[in-house]
Design an enzyme around this catalytic site. Sequence first.
Site, PDB file in Angstrom:
ATOM      1  N   LYS A 162     -16.508   5.277  -8.398  1.00 42.86           N
ATOM      2  CA  LYS A 162     -16.969   6.648  -8.175  1.00 42.86           C
ATOM      3  C   LYS A 162     -17.981   6.653  -7.040  1.00 42.86           C
ATOM      4  O   LYS A 162     -18.636   5.647  -6.733  1.00 42.86           O
ATOM      5  CB  LYS A 162     -17.577   7.255  -9.438  1.00 42.86           C
ATOM      6  CG  LYS A 162     -18.861   6.569  -9.953  1.00 42.86           C
ATOM      7  CD  LYS A 162     -20.140   7.022  -9.272  1.00 42.86           C
ATOM      8  CE  LYS A 162     -21.343   6.182  -9.697  1.00 42.86           C
ATOM      9  NZ  LYS A 162     -22.528   6.360  -8.833  1.00 42.86           N
TER      10      LYS A 162
ATOM     11  N   ASP B 117     -23.033   6.137 -16.862  1.00 44.56           N
ATOM     12  CA  ASP B 117     -21.873   6.456 -16.023  1.00 44.56           C
ATOM     13  C   ASP B 117     -20.537   6.303 -16.749  1.00 44.56           C
ATOM     14  O   ASP B 117     -19.504   6.753 -16.243  1.00 44.56           O
ATOM     15  CB  ASP B 117     -21.844   5.558 -14.772  1.00 44.56           C
ATOM     16  CG  ASP B 117     -22.857   5.983 -13.723  1.00 44.56           C
ATOM     17  OD1 ASP B 117     -23.285   7.154 -13.746  1.00 44.56           O
ATOM     18  OD2 ASP B 117     -23.208   5.147 -12.870  1.00 44.56           O
TER      19      ASP B 117
END
EC number: 2.7.1.148
Length: 290
Positions: A10, A137
């Site tokens: 990401k 995350d």
Amino acid sequence: MRLSVKAPAKINLSLDVLYKRPDGYHEVKMVMTTIDLADRIELIPLPGEDAIRVVSQNRFVPDDSRNLAYQAAQLLKETFSIREGVAISITKHIPVAAGLAGGSSDAAATLRGLNKLWKLGLSVHELAELGAQIGSDVAFCVYGGTAVATGRGEIITPISSPPPCWVVLAKPPIGVSTAEVYRNLQLEHVNHPDVDAMVGAIEQQDYAAICRSVGNVLEEVTLKKYPEVAHIKEQMRRFGADAVLMSGSGPTVFGLIEHDSRMQRVYNGLRGFCDQVFAVRLLGERHSLD
């Protein structure tokens, strides 16, 4: 049955830190999106064993409970009283400790894969809630796609994906401690990015506005301490990237680029002085449990 699961990296298109919470975590607001740079997780049942084994071709990946994929398997085994063993083979393509959530994505892929392998029948939302117990995350990485993350990063609100473009990433040969970056962040002395402007630009599919809206409050700390990161940012701009930003707490820097020819110029320019350079695309779709 062996199962292979993709674990994409990401990037943060916008990252703001609002305040430090009483529990010691920081309240954040950020826009994250997945990119087509991915590890590959292979899950192999171990008949007759009640063990978790982690292997990887990358010697920097721990093979014990320090590994987030190991923690993901352990969490599912303990939560649902699973007495089956599994080997987790991690083929690393995402740089380690790079601000790209490689370890978190490996954990999320392990959760999604074992949900199928062990026939647990959990929803994406339930998997994300479990993932949040492992790391901030991991919840986002369970969903994938593009989302606004709030709280300590575990509250996920999916949004539209940005228009397609190239992402060129460059990681200098240094490690950055996320905890240290947050410790040294002085919130009263930083410029806060406009996260809502980024969300609006994405919803409008306005590439130019997306490029204008990128921002990362953690750059204020990392760029001062690590001039190598600032140098990569400067060079990426000079070679012609449309927008340039550090991802997460660093040290990886990424550039958004619309056109193929300019992407090639930026990529080749960075390869002249940086070993770890990648040219990938944004990933639009969220993960499926099928």
